[in-house]
Motif scaffolding. Structure first.
Motif, mmCIF file in Angstrom:
data_model
loop_
_atom_site.group_PDB
_atom_site.id
_atom_site.type_symbol
_atom_site.label_atom_id
_atom_site.label_comp_id
_atom_site.label_asym_id
_atom_site.label_seq_id
_atom_site.Cartn_x
_atom_site.Cartn_y
_atom_site.Cartn_z
ATOM 1 N N ALA B 21 4.028 -3.547 -7.179
ATOM 2 C CA ALA B 21 2.614 -3.198 -7.367
ATOM 3 C C ALA B 21 1.728 -4.047 -6.457
ATOM 4 O O ALA B 21 0.723 -3.564 -5.926
ATOM 5 N N ASP B 22 2.111 -5.305 -6.260
ATOM 6 C CA ASP B 22 1.335 -6.166 -5.346
ATOM 7 C C ASP B 22 1.561 -5.738 -3.899
ATOM 8 O O ASP B 22 0.623 -5.666 -3.096
ATOM 9 N N SER B 23 2.798 -5.498 -3.568
ATOM 10 C CA SER B 23 3.126 -5.117 -2.192
ATOM 11 C C SER B 23 2.444 -3.814 -1.809
ATOM 12 O O SER B 23 1.992 -3.641 -0.674
ATOM 13 N N GLN B 24 2.380 -2.899 -2.772
ATOM 14 C CA GLN B 24 1.751 -1.600 -2.450
ATOM 15 C C GLN B 24 0.318 -1.807 -1.985
ATOM 16 O O GLN B 24 -0.129 -1.186 -1.016
ATOM 17 N N LYS B 25 -0.434 -2.691 -2.645
ATOM 18 C CA LYS B 25 -1.818 -2.961 -2.223
ATOM 19 C C LYS B 25 -1.850 -3.623 -0.844
ATOM 20 O O LYS B 25 -2.688 -3.301 -0.004
ATOM 21 N N ASP B 26 -0.921 -4.576 -0.655
ATOM 22 C CA ASP B 26 -0.860 -5.249 0.661
ATOM 23 C C ASP B 26 -0.579 -4.250 1.783
ATOM 24 O O ASP B 26 -1.158 -4.318 2.864
ATOM 25 N N PHE B 27 0.347 -3.328 1.487
ATOM 26 C CA PHE B 27 0.695 -2.326 2.502
ATOM 27 C C PHE B 27 -0.530 -1.480 2.857
ATOM 28 O O PHE B 27 -0.795 -1.202 4.034
ATOM 29 N N LEU B 28 -1.259 -1.055 1.841
ATOM 30 C CA LEU B 28 -2.426 -0.217 2.090
ATOM 31 C C LEU B 28 -3.453 -0.945 2.957
ATOM 32 O O LEU B 28 -4.039 -0.357 3.867
ATOM 33 N N VAL B 29 -3.661 -2.241 2.645
ATOM 34 C CA VAL B 29 -4.620 -3.009 3.458
ATOM 35 C C VAL B 29 -4.141 -3.082 4.904
ATOM 36 O O VAL B 29 -4.906 -2.852 5.852
ATOM 37 N N ASN B 30 -2.874 -3.401 5.092
ATOM 38 C CA ASN B 30 -2.352 -3.503 6.463
ATOM 39 C C ASN B 30 -2.418 -2.167 7.202
ATOM 40 O O ASN B 30 -2.827 -2.115 8.370
ATOM 41 N N PHE B 31 -2.022 -1.112 6.527
ATOM 42 C CA PHE B 31 -2.066 0.201 7.205
ATOM 43 C C PHE B 31 -3.504 0.601 7.522
ATOM 44 O O PHE B 31 -3.781 1.164 8.586
ATOM 45 N N GLN B 32 -4.432 0.284 6.610
ATOM 46 C CA GLN B 32 -5.834 0.622 6.874
ATOM 47 C C GLN B 32 -6.384 -0.198 8.037
ATOM 48 O O GLN B 32 -7.094 0.318 8.902
ATOM 49 N N GLN B 33 -6.051 -1.498 8.057
ATOM 50 C CA GLN B 33 -6.551 -2.352 9.139
ATOM 51 C C GLN B 33 -5.915 -1.980 10.488
ATOM 52 O O GLN B 33 -6.574 -2.024 11.522
ATOM 53 N N LEU B 34 -4.638 -1.611 10.450
ATOM 54 C CA LEU B 34 -4.006 -1.118 11.680
ATOM 55 C C LEU B 34 -4.722 0.127 12.176
ATOM 56 O O LEU B 34 -5.005 0.269 13.372
ATOM 57 N N TYR B 35 -5.031 1.003 11.250
ATOM 58 C CA TYR B 35 -5.728 2.244 11.615
ATOM 59 C C TYR B 35 -7.096 1.930 12.208
ATOM 60 O O TYR B 35 -7.480 2.474 13.246
ATOM 61 N N ASN B 36 -7.825 1.021 11.548
ATOM 62 C CA ASN B 36 -9.169 0.678 12.032
ATOM 63 C C ASN B 36 -9.114 0.046 13.423
ATOM 64 O O ASN B 36 -9.906 0.376 14.304
ATOM 65 N N ALA B 37 -8.191 -0.900 13.579
ATOM 66 C CA ALA B 37 -8.113 -1.599 14.862
ATOM 67 C C ALA B 37 -7.693 -0.647 15.972
ATOM 68 O O ALA B 37 -8.259 -0.646 17.064
ATOM 69 N N PHE B 38 -6.719 0.190 15.686
ATOM 70 C CA PHE B 38 -6.224 1.091 16.714
ATOM 71 C C PHE B 38 -7.268 2.139 17.085
ATOM 72 O O PHE B 38 -7.300 2.634 18.216
ATOM 73 N N SER B 39 -8.147 2.458 16.133
ATOM 74 C CA SER B 39 -9.176 3.468 16.404
ATOM 75 C C SER B 39 -10.222 2.964 17.378
ATOM 76 O O SER B 39 -10.971 3.760 17.944
ATOM 77 N N ARG B 40 -10.313 1.648 17.553
ATOM 78 C CA ARG B 40 -11.242 1.106 18.545
ATOM 79 C C ARG B 40 -10.619 1.254 19.933
ATOM 80 O O ARG B 40 -9.514 0.771 20.180
#
Lengths: 200, 219
Positions: B21-40
Protein backbone atom coordinates in the motif's frame (compact mmCIF):
# COMPACT_ATOMS: atom_id res chain seq x y z
CA UNK A 1 22.82 -2.73 -12.59
CA UNK A 2 21.20 -1.56 -15.82
CA UNK A 3 17.61 -0.72 -16.63
CA UNK A 4 15.37 -3.77 -17.03
CA UNK A 5 12.22 -3.17 -19.04
CA UNK A 6 10.86 -6.68 -18.37
CA UNK A 7 10.23 -6.48 -14.62
CA UNK A 8 8.39 -7.29 -12.47
CA UNK A 9 7.58 -10.76 -13.72
CA UNK A 10 4.22 -12.25 -12.80
CA UNK A 11 5.81 -15.08 -10.85
CA UNK A 12 8.50 -12.99 -9.16
CA UNK A 13 8.58 -12.89 -5.39
CA UNK A 14 8.09 -9.46 -3.89
CA UNK A 15 11.55 -9.43 -2.29
CA UNK A 16 13.03 -9.88 -5.77
CA UNK A 17 10.78 -7.37 -7.49
CA UNK A 18 11.46 -4.72 -4.86
CA UNK A 19 15.15 -4.67 -5.75
CA UNK A 20 14.47 -4.72 -9.47
CA UNK A 21 11.96 -1.87 -9.32
CA UNK A 22 14.18 0.25 -7.09
CA UNK A 23 17.08 -0.35 -9.49
CA UNK A 24 14.97 0.77 -12.42
CA UNK A 25 13.93 4.00 -10.69
CA UNK A 26 17.59 4.69 -9.89
CA UNK A 27 18.62 4.01 -13.49
CA UNK A 28 15.86 6.28 -14.80
CA UNK A 29 17.04 9.05 -12.48
CA UNK A 30 20.66 8.70 -13.62
CA UNK A 31 19.81 8.53 -17.33
CA UNK A 32 17.44 11.49 -17.17
CA UNK A 33 20.05 13.58 -15.35
CA UNK A 34 22.20 13.45 -18.47
CA UNK A 35 21.53 16.57 -20.58
CA UNK A 36 18.53 17.48 -18.36
CA UNK A 37 17.84 19.28 -15.13
CA UNK A 38 17.42 16.22 -12.84
CA UNK A 39 14.22 14.73 -11.51
CA UNK A 40 13.29 16.03 -8.09
CA UNK A 41 13.28 19.77 -8.74
CA UNK A 42 9.71 20.21 -9.88
CA UNK A 43 10.38 23.72 -11.20
CA UNK A 44 13.20 22.73 -13.55
CA UNK A 45 13.04 18.98 -14.12
CA UNK A 46 12.78 18.19 -17.82
CA UNK A 47 14.52 21.32 -19.07
CA UNK A 48 17.93 20.89 -20.63
CA UNK A 49 21.33 21.76 -19.23
CA UNK A 50 23.14 20.86 -22.42
CA UNK A 51 22.42 18.96 -25.58
CA UNK A 52 24.99 16.35 -26.55
CA UNK A 53 24.36 14.88 -29.98
CA UNK A 54 25.74 11.60 -31.24
CA UNK A 55 26.60 11.05 -34.89
CA UNK A 56 23.69 9.96 -37.05
CA UNK A 57 24.39 7.75 -40.03
CA UNK A 58 21.34 9.04 -41.90
CA UNK A 59 19.44 12.33 -41.99
CA UNK A 60 16.31 12.00 -39.84
CA UNK A 61 12.95 12.19 -41.61
CA UNK A 62 10.73 15.16 -40.71
CA UNK A 63 6.99 15.55 -41.17
CA UNK A 64 5.20 18.73 -42.30
CA UNK A 65 5.26 20.11 -38.74
CA UNK A 66 8.73 19.03 -37.65
CA UNK A 67 12.30 20.33 -37.85
CA UNK A 68 15.35 18.43 -36.71
CA UNK A 69 18.82 19.34 -35.50
CA UNK A 70 21.38 16.57 -35.35
CA UNK A 71 25.02 15.57 -35.70
CA UNK A 72 26.41 14.16 -38.93
CA UNK A 73 29.95 13.66 -40.20
CA UNK A 74 31.32 15.92 -42.90
CA UNK A 75 34.43 15.30 -44.98
CA UNK A 76 36.81 18.25 -44.76
CA UNK A 77 38.25 19.80 -47.92
CA UNK A 78 40.73 18.84 -49.29
CA UNK A 79 41.97 16.27 -46.74
CA UNK A 80 38.61 14.41 -46.50
CA UNK A 81 38.91 13.92 -42.74
CA UNK A 82 35.51 13.11 -41.23
CA UNK A 83 34.41 15.65 -38.60
CA UNK A 84 31.02 15.71 -36.78
CA UNK A 85 28.98 18.84 -37.53
CA UNK A 86 25.63 20.34 -36.65
CA UNK A 87 22.83 19.95 -39.21
CA UNK A 88 19.33 21.34 -39.56
CA UNK A 89 16.63 19.58 -41.51
CA UNK A 90 13.55 21.57 -42.56
CA UNK A 91 10.06 20.12 -42.48
CA UNK A 92 8.90 17.46 -44.94
CA UNK A 93 12.41 15.98 -45.12
CA UNK A 94 13.65 18.82 -47.29
CA UNK A 95 17.34 19.23 -48.07
CA UNK A 96 19.53 19.07 -44.93
CA UNK A 97 21.52 22.24 -44.20
CA UNK A 98 24.97 22.10 -42.64
CA UNK A 99 25.04 24.72 -39.86
CA UNK A 100 28.68 24.55 -38.77
CA UNK A 101 32.05 24.18 -40.45
CA UNK A 102 34.62 21.65 -39.17
CA UNK A 103 36.73 24.42 -37.61
CA UNK A 104 36.80 28.14 -36.83
CA UNK A 105 39.63 30.67 -36.51
CA UNK A 106 38.47 33.82 -34.75
CA UNK A 107 40.02 35.73 -31.92
CA UNK A 108 39.59 38.90 -29.93
CA UNK A 109 43.09 39.87 -30.92
CA UNK A 110 43.86 43.19 -32.49
CA UNK A 111 42.45 44.62 -35.65
CA UNK A 112 45.43 43.31 -37.52
CA UNK A 113 44.90 39.65 -36.69
CA UNK A 114 45.18 38.24 -40.19
CA UNK A 115 43.62 35.19 -41.71
CA UNK A 116 40.73 34.79 -39.31
CA UNK A 117 37.68 32.89 -40.48
CA UNK A 118 34.16 32.07 -39.43
CA UNK A 119 31.31 30.28 -41.21
CA UNK A 120 27.79 30.64 -42.55
CA UNK A 121 25.18 27.95 -42.93
CA UNK A 122 25.53 26.20 -46.22
CA UNK A 123 28.38 25.75 -45.39
CA UNK A 124 30.45 28.76 -46.37
CA UNK A 125 33.70 29.92 -44.82
CA UNK A 126 34.08 33.68 -44.30
CA UNK A 127 37.68 34.90 -44.33
CA UNK A 128 38.92 38.25 -43.08
CA UNK A 129 42.29 39.88 -42.82
CA UNK A 130 44.38 42.97 -43.41
CA UNK A 131 47.67 43.59 -45.21
CA UNK A 132 49.69 46.55 -43.98
CA UNK A 133 51.18 48.52 -46.87
CA UNK A 134 51.35 45.54 -49.25
CA UNK A 135 53.10 45.61 -52.61
CA UNK A 136 51.11 45.63 -55.82
CA UNK A 137 50.74 42.02 -56.94
CA UNK A 138 50.72 40.51 -53.45
CA UNK A 139 49.24 37.00 -53.47
CA UNK A 140 46.93 36.11 -50.56
CA UNK A 141 46.33 32.47 -49.65
CA UNK A 142 43.45 31.93 -47.23
CA UNK A 143 43.12 28.87 -45.03
CA UNK A 144 41.41 26.48 -44.52
CA UNK A 145 41.30 25.79 -48.22
CA UNK A 146 37.96 26.14 -49.97
CA UNK A 147 36.88 27.34 -53.39
CA UNK A 148 36.56 31.12 -53.26
CA UNK A 149 33.20 32.52 -54.45
CA UNK A 150 33.56 36.15 -53.39
CA UNK A 151 36.46 38.51 -52.65
CA UNK A 152 36.08 42.17 -51.66
CA UNK A 153 38.84 44.64 -50.77
CA UNK A 154 38.79 47.84 -48.71
CA UNK A 155 41.50 50.52 -48.73
CA UNK A 156 42.33 52.19 -45.45
CA UNK A 157 44.69 55.05 -44.53
CA UNK A 158 45.72 55.81 -48.09
CA UNK A 159 48.69 58.17 -48.39
CA UNK A 160 50.56 59.52 -51.39
CA UNK A 161 52.72 62.46 -52.29
CA UNK A 162 52.22 62.40 -56.03
CA UNK A 163 49.45 62.22 -58.57
CA UNK A 164 47.50 59.01 -58.81
CA UNK A 165 44.37 58.17 -60.78
CA UNK A 166 42.69 55.62 -58.57
CA UNK A 167 42.92 54.62 -54.91
CA UNK A 168 41.03 51.46 -55.76
CA UNK A 169 42.42 47.95 -55.12
CA UNK A 170 41.01 44.91 -56.88
CA UNK A 171 41.38 41.14 -56.45
CA UNK A 172 42.59 39.29 -59.52
CA UNK A 173 43.59 35.72 -60.36
CA UNK A 174 40.99 34.31 -57.98
CA UNK A 175 41.56 30.56 -58.04
CA UNK A 176 40.98 27.88 -55.40
CA UNK A 177 41.87 29.59 -52.12
CA UNK A 178 44.10 32.39 -53.35
CA UNK A 179 43.84 35.77 -55.03
CA UNK A 180 46.19 38.56 -56.10
CA UNK A 181 45.87 42.18 -54.98
CA UNK A 182 46.40 44.81 -57.68
CA UNK A 183 46.34 48.61 -57.44
CA UNK A 184 47.86 51.65 -59.12
CA UNK A 185 51.23 52.56 -57.68
CA UNK A 186 53.01 55.86 -57.33
CA UNK A 187 56.22 56.87 -55.56
CA UNK A 188 55.71 56.95 -51.84
CA UNK A 189 52.12 55.79 -51.84
CA UNK A 190 50.88 53.63 -48.95
CA UNK A 191 47.67 51.93 -48.08
CA UNK A 192 46.36 49.15 -45.87
CA UNK A 193 44.05 46.64 -47.53
CA UNK A 194 41.33 44.71 -45.75
CA UNK A 195 39.88 41.66 -47.43
CA UNK A 196 36.61 39.83 -46.99
CA UNK A 197 36.27 36.55 -48.85
CA UNK A 198 33.74 33.74 -48.90
CA UNK A 199 34.36 30.19 -50.08
CA UNK A 200 32.82 26.76 -49.89
CA UNK B 1 15.99 15.23 9.88
CA UNK B 2 13.23 15.82 7.42
CA UNK B 3 11.75 13.02 5.39
CA UNK B 4 11.50 12.84 1.61
CA UNK B 5 9.25 15.23 -0.24
CA UNK B 6 6.28 13.06 -1.14
CA UNK B 7 5.62 15.12 -4.24
CA UNK B 8 9.07 14.68 -5.78
CA UNK B 9 10.64 11.78 -7.65
CA UNK B 10 12.24 9.30 -5.27
CA UNK B 11 14.95 7.13 -6.81
CA UNK B 12 15.30 4.69 -3.88
CA UNK B 13 11.79 3.23 -3.64
CA UNK B 14 10.42 0.71 -2.95
CA UNK B 15 12.32 -0.05 0.24
CA UNK B 16 12.73 -3.68 1.40
CA UNK B 17 10.20 -3.50 4.23
CA UNK B 18 7.58 -1.30 2.58
CA UNK B 19 4.03 -2.57 2.46
CA UNK B 20 2.47 -2.71 -0.98
CA UNK B 21 0.00 0.00 0.00
CA UNK B 22 2.92 2.35 0.70
CA UNK B 23 4.79 1.36 -2.43
CA UNK B 24 1.72 1.90 -4.57
CA UNK B 25 1.61 5.58 -3.52
CA UNK B 26 5.36 5.94 -4.09
CA UNK B 27 5.01 4.44 -7.55
CA UNK B 28 2.23 6.85 -8.47
CA UNK B 29 4.31 9.84 -7.36
CA UNK B 30 7.32 8.66 -9.35
CA UNK B 31 5.31 7.89 -12.47
CA UNK B 32 3.54 11.25 -12.23
CA UNK B 33 6.81 13.14 -11.75
CA UNK B 34 8.42 11.24 -14.62
CA UNK B 35 5.46 12.19 -16.77
CA UNK B 36 5.66 15.84 -15.73
CA UNK B 37 9.39 16.09 -16.26
CA UNK B 38 9.33 14.33 -19.60
CA UNK B 39 6.49 16.55 -20.79
CA UNK B 40 8.80 19.56 -20.54
CA UNK B 41 10.58 20.04 -23.88
CA UNK B 42 9.38 16.61 -25.05
CA UNK B 43 6.20 15.15 -26.50
CA UNK B 44 4.27 13.59 -23.62
CA UNK B 45 4.59 9.92 -22.80
CA UNK B 46 0.87 9.34 -23.41
CA UNK B 47 0.73 11.17 -26.77
CA UNK B 48 -0.89 9.30 -29.61
CA UNK B 49 2.32 9.53 -31.64
CA UNK B 50 5.88 10.87 -31.60
CA UNK B 51 6.44 10.23 -27.91
CA UNK B 52 10.15 10.76 -27.24
CA UNK B 53 10.62 13.60 -29.72
CA UNK B 54 11.45 17.09 -28.51
CA UNK B 55 9.02 19.97 -28.78
CA UNK B 56 11.65 22.61 -27.91
CA UNK B 57 14.92 22.80 -26.05
CA UNK B 58 15.22 25.17 -23.11
CA UNK B 59 18.88 25.47 -22.16
CA UNK B 60 19.80 26.47 -18.62
CA UNK B 61 22.93 28.61 -18.38
CA UNK B 62 26.04 26.53 -17.70
CA UNK B 63 29.12 27.72 -15.80
CA UNK B 64 31.33 26.07 -18.42
CA UNK B 65 30.99 24.03 -21.57
CA UNK B 66 30.71 20.24 -21.26
CA UNK B 67 33.45 17.97 -22.51
CA UNK B 68 32.59 16.00 -25.62
CA UNK B 69 33.82 12.58 -26.73
CA UNK B 70 34.89 11.53 -30.19
CA UNK B 71 31.83 11.58 -32.44
CA UNK B 72 29.89 13.91 -30.13
CA UNK B 73 29.10 17.61 -30.45
CA UNK B 74 27.18 19.72 -27.95
CA UNK B 75 24.99 22.79 -27.71
CA UNK B 76 24.59 24.79 -24.49
CA UNK B 77 24.11 28.29 -23.16
CA UNK B 78 26.71 30.23 -21.21
CA UNK B 79 27.13 33.72 -19.80
CA UNK B 80 28.97 36.09 -22.13
CA UNK B 81 30.59 39.24 -20.76
CA UNK B 82 31.30 41.83 -23.44
CA UNK B 83 32.39 45.45 -23.41
CA UNK B 84 29.04 46.94 -22.56
CA UNK B 85 26.72 44.04 -21.89
CA UNK B 86 26.33 40.67 -20.19
CA UNK B 87 24.05 38.15 -21.86
CA UNK B 88 23.43 34.42 -22.11
CA UNK B 89 24.33 33.07 -25.53
CA UNK B 90 24.28 29.78 -27.41
CA UNK B 91 27.56 27.89 -27.68
CA UNK B 92 28.68 24.90 -29.68
CA UNK B 93 31.50 22.51 -28.87
CA UNK B 94 33.24 20.35 -31.45
CA UNK B 95 34.00 16.70 -30.83
CA UNK B 96 36.53 16.04 -28.10
CA UNK B 97 38.67 12.99 -27.53
CA UNK B 98 42.19 13.89 -26.57
CA UNK B 99 41.14 17.50 -26.04
CA UNK B 100 37.83 18.76 -24.73
CA UNK B 101 36.74 20.04 -28.14
CA UNK B 102 36.94 23.62 -29.37
CA UNK B 103 34.22 25.93 -28.06
CA UNK B 104 32.45 28.24 -30.51
CA UNK B 105 30.15 31.10 -29.60
CA UNK B 106 27.25 30.65 -32.03
CA UNK B 107 25.05 33.65 -31.23
CA UNK B 108 25.94 37.19 -30.32
CA UNK B 109 24.60 40.60 -29.45
CA UNK B 110 20.84 40.79 -29.01
CA UNK B 111 19.18 41.72 -32.27
CA UNK B 112 17.19 44.91 -32.03
CA UNK B 113 16.50 48.02 -34.07
CA UNK B 114 19.52 50.32 -33.99
CA UNK B 115 17.11 53.19 -33.42
CA UNK B 116 17.27 56.58 -35.08
CA UNK B 117 19.99 56.44 -37.71
CA UNK B 118 22.27 59.21 -38.82
CA UNK B 119 21.32 61.04 -42.00
CA UNK B 120 22.59 59.32 -45.14
CA UNK B 121 22.71 55.91 -43.46
CA UNK B 122 20.60 52.78 -43.87
CA UNK B 123 22.05 50.14 -41.59
CA UNK B 124 21.40 46.58 -40.54
CA UNK B 125 23.39 44.13 -38.49
CA UNK B 126 23.58 40.45 -37.71
CA UNK B 127 26.23 38.05 -36.39
CA UNK B 128 28.54 35.23 -37.40
CA UNK B 129 29.77 32.38 -35.19
CA UNK B 130 32.90 33.23 -33.24
CA UNK B 131 31.67 36.42 -31.63
CA UNK B 132 31.53 38.50 -34.80
CA UNK B 133 29.15 41.30 -35.79
CA UNK B 134 28.28 41.93 -39.43
CA UNK B 135 27.03 45.43 -40.37
CA UNK B 136 25.68 46.17 -43.81
CA UNK B 137 23.60 48.78 -45.59
CA UNK B 138 23.93 52.04 -47.54
CA UNK B 139 25.98 55.14 -46.67
CA UNK B 140 26.20 58.57 -48.26
CA UNK B 141 29.32 60.07 -46.71
CA UNK B 142 28.61 63.58 -47.93
CA UNK B 143 25.27 63.67 -46.10
CA UNK B 144 26.30 61.84 -42.95
CA UNK B 145 27.54 63.85 -39.95
CA UNK B 146 31.34 64.21 -39.97
CA UNK B 147 31.41 62.31 -43.28
CA UNK B 148 31.19 59.16 -41.19
CA UNK B 149 29.63 55.73 -41.26
CA UNK B 150 28.41 55.08 -37.71
CA UNK B 151 28.54 51.44 -36.62
CA UNK B 152 25.43 51.08 -34.51
CA UNK B 153 25.11 49.42 -32.08
CA UNK B 154 28.47 50.49 -30.71
CA UNK B 155 29.87 47.11 -29.70
CA UNK B 156 32.81 46.47 -32.06
CA UNK B 157 36.26 46.46 -30.56
CA UNK B 158 38.11 45.53 -33.75
CA UNK B 159 37.38 45.77 -37.46
CA UNK B 160 38.22 42.53 -39.24
CA UNK B 161 37.16 43.39 -42.79
CA UNK B 162 35.08 45.85 -44.74
CA UNK B 163 34.09 46.65 -48.29
CA UNK B 164 32.43 49.61 -50.02
CA UNK B 165 30.79 49.36 -53.42
CA UNK B 166 29.43 52.33 -55.33
CA UNK B 167 25.65 52.22 -55.64
CA UNK B 168 25.13 53.74 -59.06
CA UNK B 169 27.31 54.70 -61.98
CA UNK B 170 29.79 57.24 -60.61
CA UNK B 171 33.20 55.91 -61.58
CA UNK B 172 36.30 56.33 -59.45
CA UNK B 173 34.26 57.34 -56.43
CA UNK B 174 36.11 54.92 -54.17
CA UNK B 175 36.28 56.10 -50.60
CA UNK B 176 39.33 55.64 -48.46
CA UNK B 177 38.59 55.65 -44.78
CA UNK B 178 40.09 55.89 -41.33
CA UNK B 179 38.71 54.24 -38.23
CA UNK B 180 37.53 56.45 -35.41
CA UNK B 181 37.58 54.95 -31.98
CA UNK B 182 38.22 57.90 -29.77
CA UNK B 183 34.65 58.55 -28.69
CA UNK B 184 34.22 55.43 -26.66
CA UNK B 185 37.51 53.58 -26.48
CA UNK B 186 38.11 50.78 -27.12
CA UNK B 187 34.93 50.57 -29.19
CA UNK B 188 35.20 51.55 -32.83
CA UNK B 189 32.22 53.74 -33.52
CA UNK B 190 32.62 54.98 -37.07
CA UNK B 191 34.51 55.08 -40.36
CA UNK B 192 35.36 58.53 -41.67
CA UNK B 193 35.81 59.08 -45.41
CA UNK B 194 38.98 60.87 -46.42
CA UNK B 195 39.51 62.87 -49.61
CA UNK B 196 42.29 61.16 -51.54
CA UNK B 197 44.98 62.96 -53.47
CA UNK B 198 43.65 63.99 -56.88
CA UNK B 199 40.38 62.22 -56.10
CA UNK B 200 38.49 64.54 -53.79
CA UNK B 201 35.66 62.20 -52.85
CA UNK B 202 34.23 65.07 -50.87
CA UNK B 203 32.73 67.20 -52.23
CA UNK B 204 33.41 66.18 -55.84
CA UNK B 205 30.82 63.40 -55.59
CA UNK B 206 28.33 64.94 -53.20
CA UNK B 207 25.56 62.41 -53.54
CA UNK B 208 27.32 59.13 -54.09
CA UNK B 209 25.82 56.26 -52.14
CA UNK B 210 27.78 53.15 -51.26
CA UNK B 211 26.75 49.68 -50.25
CA UNK B 212 28.88 48.77 -47.28
CA UNK B 213 29.68 45.61 -45.35
CA UNK B 214 31.75 45.61 -42.16
CA UNK B 215 32.83 42.67 -40.04
CA UNK B 216 34.06 43.26 -36.52
CA UNK B 217 34.58 41.36 -33.30
CA UNK B 218 33.05 42.23 -29.99
CA UNK B 219 35.21 40.83 -27.23
Amino acid sequence: MSYNSAIPQAASKRVISQKQIAANFTEIFAAFAKNHSPLGNTDLQGKHNILILRIQALDPATTSTQNAIYNKSVATFPSATLIPNLFFRPNNSQTPIQMTYPSIGTSSAPTYAANQYSFLAGPFVVYTGVLINPADGTVVNVLPATRLRYVGLGVQNFETGSAIVSTHAIPTAIAANSFTIRFQTSPGSKRNIYYLAIGN
Amino acid sequence: MSGPNLNEYNKVIPRPNDFLADSQKDFLVNFQQLYNAFSRNHIALDAASSSGNHTKIELLQQPQGPETSVGEISLYSKKLVQVNQTTTQLYHRYQGGASAGTEVQLTNYQLYSPGALEEGLVSFFTFLPGGLILYFGIINFSKAPANSLYLQPYVCTNIMAYNFCVKGTTLFADPTVVFINTERPPIITRFQAQPAFNIPVLPAFPDVEYYFIVLGNTT
